[in-house]
Design a protein around this motif. Structure first.
Motif, PDB file in Angstrom:
ATOM      1  N   PRO A 236      -8.350  -2.291   1.281  1.00  0.00           N
ATOM      2  CA  PRO A 236      -7.951  -3.548   1.932  1.00  0.00           C
ATOM      3  C   PRO A 236      -6.888  -4.273   1.115  1.00  0.00           C
ATOM      4  CG  PRO A 236     -10.348  -3.336   1.870  1.00  0.00           C
ATOM      5  CD  PRO A 236      -9.800  -2.242   1.007  1.00  0.00           C
ATOM      6  N   LEU A 237      -5.996  -4.977   1.795  1.00  0.00           N
ATOM      7  CA  LEU A 237      -4.941  -5.724   1.127  1.00  0.00           C
ATOM      8  C   LEU A 237      -5.474  -7.066   0.639  1.00  0.00           C
ATOM      9  CD1 LEU A 237      -1.999  -5.023   3.600  1.00  0.00           C
ATOM     10  CD2 LEU A 237      -2.343  -4.006   1.346  1.00  0.00           C
ATOM     11  N   THR A 238      -5.184  -7.378  -0.625  1.00  0.00           N
ATOM     12  CA  THR A 238      -5.550  -8.660  -1.218  1.00  0.00           C
ATOM     13  C   THR A 238      -4.351  -9.191  -1.990  1.00  0.00           C
ATOM     14  OG1 THR A 238      -6.310  -7.852  -3.378  1.00  0.00           O
ATOM     15  CG2 THR A 238      -7.889  -7.740  -1.547  1.00  0.00           C
ATOM     16  N   LEU A 239      -4.474 -10.382  -2.530  1.00  0.00           N
ATOM     17  CA  LEU A 239      -3.394 -10.962  -3.331  1.00  0.00           C
ATOM     18  C   LEU A 239      -3.119 -10.149  -4.589  1.00  0.00           C
ATOM     19  CD1 LEU A 239      -4.255 -14.752  -3.001  1.00  0.00           C
ATOM     20  CD2 LEU A 239      -2.342 -13.542  -1.931  1.00  0.00           C
ATOM     21  N   GLU A 240      -4.043  -9.273  -4.972  1.00  0.00           N
ATOM     22  CA  GLU A 240      -3.858  -8.426  -6.152  1.00  0.00           C
ATOM     23  C   GLU A 240      -3.384  -7.026  -5.790  1.00  0.00           C
ATOM     24  OE1 GLU A 240      -6.860 -10.383  -5.852  1.00  0.00           O
ATOM     25  OE2 GLU A 240      -5.627 -11.840  -6.931  1.00  0.00           O
ATOM     26  N   SER A 241      -3.066  -6.760  -4.532  1.00  0.00           N
ATOM     27  CA  SER A 241      -2.644  -5.418  -4.108  1.00  0.00           C
ATOM     28  C   SER A 241      -1.326  -5.017  -4.756  1.00  0.00           C
ATOM     29  CB  SER A 241      -2.542  -5.358  -2.582  1.00  0.00           C
ATOM     30  OG  SER A 241      -3.818  -5.456  -1.979  1.00  0.00           O
ATOM     31  N   ASP A 242      -1.026  -3.700  -4.716  1.00  0.00           N
ATOM     32  CA  ASP A 242       0.109  -3.151  -5.458  1.00  0.00           C
ATOM     33  C   ASP A 242       1.441  -3.180  -4.713  1.00  0.00           C
ATOM     34  OD1 ASP A 242      -0.189  -1.166  -3.553  1.00  0.00           O
ATOM     35  OD2 ASP A 242      -0.711   0.424  -4.974  1.00  0.00           O
ATOM     36  N   GLY A 243       1.481  -3.758  -3.517  1.00  0.00           N
ATOM     37  CA  GLY A 243       2.731  -3.863  -2.776  1.00  0.00           C
ATOM     38  C   GLY A 243       2.958  -2.766  -1.758  1.00  0.00           C
ATOM     39  N   THR A 244       2.101  -1.732  -1.766  1.00  0.00           N
ATOM     40  CA  THR A 244       2.201  -0.712  -0.722  1.00  0.00           C
ATOM     41  C   THR A 244       1.445  -1.181   0.515  1.00  0.00           C
ATOM     42  OG1 THR A 244       0.236   0.490  -1.514  1.00  0.00           O
ATOM     43  CG2 THR A 244       2.393   1.166  -2.392  1.00  0.00           C
ATOM     44  N   VAL A 245       1.984  -0.859   1.672  1.00  0.00           N
ATOM     45  CA  VAL A 245       1.360  -1.237   2.943  1.00  0.00           C
ATOM     46  C   VAL A 245       1.400  -0.040   3.879  1.00  0.00           C
ATOM     47  CG1 VAL A 245       1.554  -2.696   5.002  1.00  0.00           C
ATOM     48  CG2 VAL A 245       1.900  -3.691   2.740  1.00  0.00           C
ATOM     49  N   LEU A 246       0.267   0.252   4.476  1.00  0.00           N
ATOM     50  CA  LEU A 246       0.138   1.343   5.437  1.00  0.00           C
ATOM     51  C   LEU A 246      -0.575   0.811   6.666  1.00  0.00           C
ATOM     52  CD1 LEU A 246       0.161   4.358   6.311  1.00  0.00           C
ATOM     53  CD2 LEU A 246      -1.983   4.629   5.020  1.00  0.00           C
ATOM     54  N   ALA A 247       0.087   0.865   7.806  1.00  0.00           N
ATOM     55  CA  ALA A 247      -0.510   0.403   9.061  1.00  0.00           C
ATOM     56  C   ALA A 247      -0.550   1.558  10.050  1.00  0.00           C
ATOM     57  CB  ALA A 247       0.291  -0.755   9.647  1.00  0.00           C
ATOM     58  N   CYS A 248      -1.648   1.660  10.787  1.00  0.00           N
ATOM     59  CA  CYS A 248      -1.731   2.687  11.830  1.00  0.00           C
ATOM     60  C   CYS A 248      -2.452   2.111  13.038  1.00  0.00           C
ATOM     61  CB  CYS A 248      -2.432   3.939  11.332  1.00  0.00           C
ATOM     62  SG  CYS A 248      -4.110   3.714  10.725  1.00  0.00           S
ATOM     63  N   GLY A 249      -1.993   2.511  14.195  1.00  0.00           N
ATOM     64  CA  GLY A 249      -2.583   2.013  15.426  1.00  0.00           C
ATOM     65  C   GLY A 249      -3.929   2.632  15.727  1.00  0.00           C
ATOM     66  N   ASP A 250      -4.073   3.923  15.413  1.00  0.00           N
ATOM     67  CA  ASP A 250      -5.327   4.631  15.628  1.00  0.00           C
ATOM     68  C   ASP A 250      -6.064   4.701  14.297  1.00  0.00           C
ATOM     69  OD1 ASP A 250      -7.378   6.523  16.054  1.00  0.00           O
ATOM     70  OD2 ASP A 250      -6.213   7.534  17.610  1.00  0.00           O
ATOM     71  N   ALA A 251      -7.180   4.001  14.189  1.00  0.00           N
ATOM     72  CA  ALA A 251      -7.905   3.909  12.917  1.00  0.00           C
ATOM     73  C   ALA A 251      -8.377   5.268  12.420  1.00  0.00           C
ATOM     74  CB  ALA A 251      -9.089   2.961  13.060  1.00  0.00           C
ATOM     75  N   THR A 252      -8.622   6.216  13.338  1.00  0.00           N
ATOM     76  CA  THR A 252      -9.105   7.535  12.919  1.00  0.00           C
ATOM     77  C   THR A 252      -8.033   8.318  12.168  1.00  0.00           C
ATOM     78  OG1 THR A 252      -8.452   8.629  14.995  1.00  0.00           O
ATOM     79  CG2 THR A 252     -10.647   7.626  14.909  1.00  0.00           C
ATOM     80  N   LEU A 253      -6.785   7.891  12.260  1.00  0.00           N
ATOM     81  CA  LEU A 253      -5.673   8.570  11.605  1.00  0.00           C
ATOM     82  C   LEU A 253      -5.540   8.201  10.130  1.00  0.00           C
ATOM     83  CD1 LEU A 253      -3.283  10.474  12.223  1.00  0.00           C
ATOM     84  CD2 LEU A 253      -1.952   8.463  12.901  1.00  0.00           C
ATOM     85  N   LEU A 254      -6.166   7.106   9.714  1.00  0.00           N
ATOM     86  CA  LEU A 254      -5.951   6.576   8.362  1.00  0.00           C
ATOM     87  C   LEU A 254      -6.237   7.590   7.246  1.00  0.00           C
ATOM     88  CD1 LEU A 254      -5.160   4.092   6.658  1.00  0.00           C
ATOM     89  CD2 LEU A 254      -7.575   3.431   6.693  1.00  0.00           C
ATOM     90  N   PRO A 255      -7.370   8.296   7.240  1.00  0.00           N
ATOM     91  CA  PRO A 255      -7.614   9.234   6.130  1.00  0.00           C
ATOM     92  C   PRO A 255      -6.534  10.293   5.988  1.00  0.00           C
ATOM     93  CG  PRO A 255      -9.637   8.833   7.366  1.00  0.00           C
ATOM     94  CD  PRO A 255      -8.529   8.233   8.160  1.00  0.00           C
ATOM     95  N   GLU A 256      -6.036  10.822   7.104  1.00  0.00           N
ATOM     96  CA  GLU A 256      -4.974  11.829   7.026  1.00  0.00           C
ATOM     97  C   GLU A 256      -3.704  11.228   6.448  1.00  0.00           C
ATOM     98  OE1 GLU A 256      -2.261  14.842   9.784  1.00  0.00           O
ATOM     99  OE2 GLU A 256      -3.818  13.622  10.745  1.00  0.00           O
ATOM    100  N   LEU A 257      -3.362  10.030   6.848  1.00  0.00           N
ATOM    101  CA  LEU A 257      -2.147   9.372   6.332  1.00  0.00           C
ATOM    102  C   LEU A 257      -2.256   9.139   4.825  1.00  0.00           C
ATOM    103  CD1 LEU A 257      -1.645   6.718   9.150  1.00  0.00           C
ATOM    104  CD2 LEU A 257      -0.480   8.933   8.930  1.00  0.00           C
ATOM    105  N   VAL A 258      -3.419   8.699   4.384  1.00  0.00           N
ATOM    106  CA  VAL A 258      -3.626   8.464   2.945  1.00  0.00           C
ATOM    107  C   VAL A 258      -3.463   9.765   2.167  1.00  0.00           C
ATOM    108  CG1 VAL A 258      -5.356   7.831   1.218  1.00  0.00           C
ATOM    109  CG2 VAL A 258      -5.074   6.422   3.266  1.00  0.00           C
ATOM    110  N   ARG A 259      -3.938  10.868   2.713  1.00  0.00           N
ATOM    111  CA  ARG A 259      -3.775  12.172   2.051  1.00  0.00           C
ATOM    112  C   ARG A 259      -2.297  12.517   1.904  1.00  0.00           C
ATOM    113  NH1 ARG A 259      -7.803  13.912   5.543  1.00  0.00           N
ATOM    114  NH2 ARG A 259      -6.321  15.153   6.745  1.00  0.00           N
TER     115      ARG A 259
END
Length: 262
Positions: A236-259
């Protein structure tokens, strides 16, 4: 967030967006001069005037809340509630007459965004998201229905990013790997691309070197439309995050994108 606090926050955010729109529009497609900030990004009188106008509204309506703006830094007493403002996200687009910039207004509570608003003054489009509720979309002229679209495989995904030069030496090869696994890449859009993702027009956005005022408003908008938005590790993004942002419309796609980005 209680109903009373929520309603006051929505009314304040809407008033800020209205006054920012009135402030910015007269400068659009004029011979506006831009100054370079310390990071060489441009800033104009429209940015400064719009942020000051929004600050005035928040200071009057919610004086107990702190404010962080891209142009004027932080003000107000220390508080669990923090407004984060970007009067013109996409100043390069604004300066070159392209209606893909936007005003970003976010409210954080204890370091997490709980309300986000994206406003595009030229097209009259506005997205409003609140944590735990559905995103709403209002448009004066252009069609659009809130809701991300199914895209369970990266190979079918439309990928978007503001510009290749925002990628650092560390992040560029990781982004290139993601590109290889998606259908195609479109460039440009700034915050407007996230609004399009919330309308089901784009599947994935990956960016880095983002500041809280760049992404704060995007989180409730994307997630309230059915998508996910995290850092490149899936956190999750917080004020301490590293500046990278990844958004996806289909939540099931997130693990593959992170890989692909790892």
């Amino acid at each position: 967030m209680s109903e009373t606090v929520l309603q006051a926050a929505i009314e304040a955010a809407t008033a800020c967006a209205d006054i920012a729109r009135r402030t910015v529009l007269p400068h659009f497609r004029t011979s506006l001069r831009a100054d370079a900030k310390s990071d060489d990004s441009p800033v104009t009188i429209a940015d400064r005037q719009a942020e000051q106008a929004m600050r005035s509204i928040l200071e009057e309506r919610l004086p107990e809340h702190a404010i962080l703006g891209e142009e004027n830094g932080i003000s107000g007493a220390s508080s669990d509630w923090l407004w984060v403002l970007d009067p013109i996200d996409g100043t390069r687009a604004f300066l070159t007459g392209r209606p893909t910039f936007g005003t970003l207004i976010a409210l954080f509570h204890k370091g997490r965004p709980v309300l986000g608003l994206i406003d595009q003054p030229v097209t009259g489009e506005r997205w409003l998201g609140v944590t735990g509720g559905p995103t709403t979309f209002v448009s004066d002229r252009l069609p659009g229905t809130i809701g991300t679209r199914p895209c369970p495989e990266a190979a079918e995904a439309e990928l978007s990013c503001t510009a290749p030069e925002i990628m650092t030496a560390e992040h560029a090869p990781r982004f290139a790997n993601l590109q290889k696994h998606t259908r195609r890449t479109s460039w440009g859009g700034d915050c407007y691309a996230y609004g399009l993702l919330a309308l089901g027009q784009i599947d994935v956005i990956a960016e880095c070197t983002m500041k809280p005022w760049d992404w704060g408003a995007l989180v409730p908008v994307v997630e309230g439309a059915g998508g996910r938005i995290t850092d490149w590790q899936g956190n999750p993004l917080t004020l301490e995050s590293d500046g990278t942002v990844l958004a996806c419309g289909d939540a099931t796609l997130l693990p593959e994108l992170v890989r692909h980005l790892s």
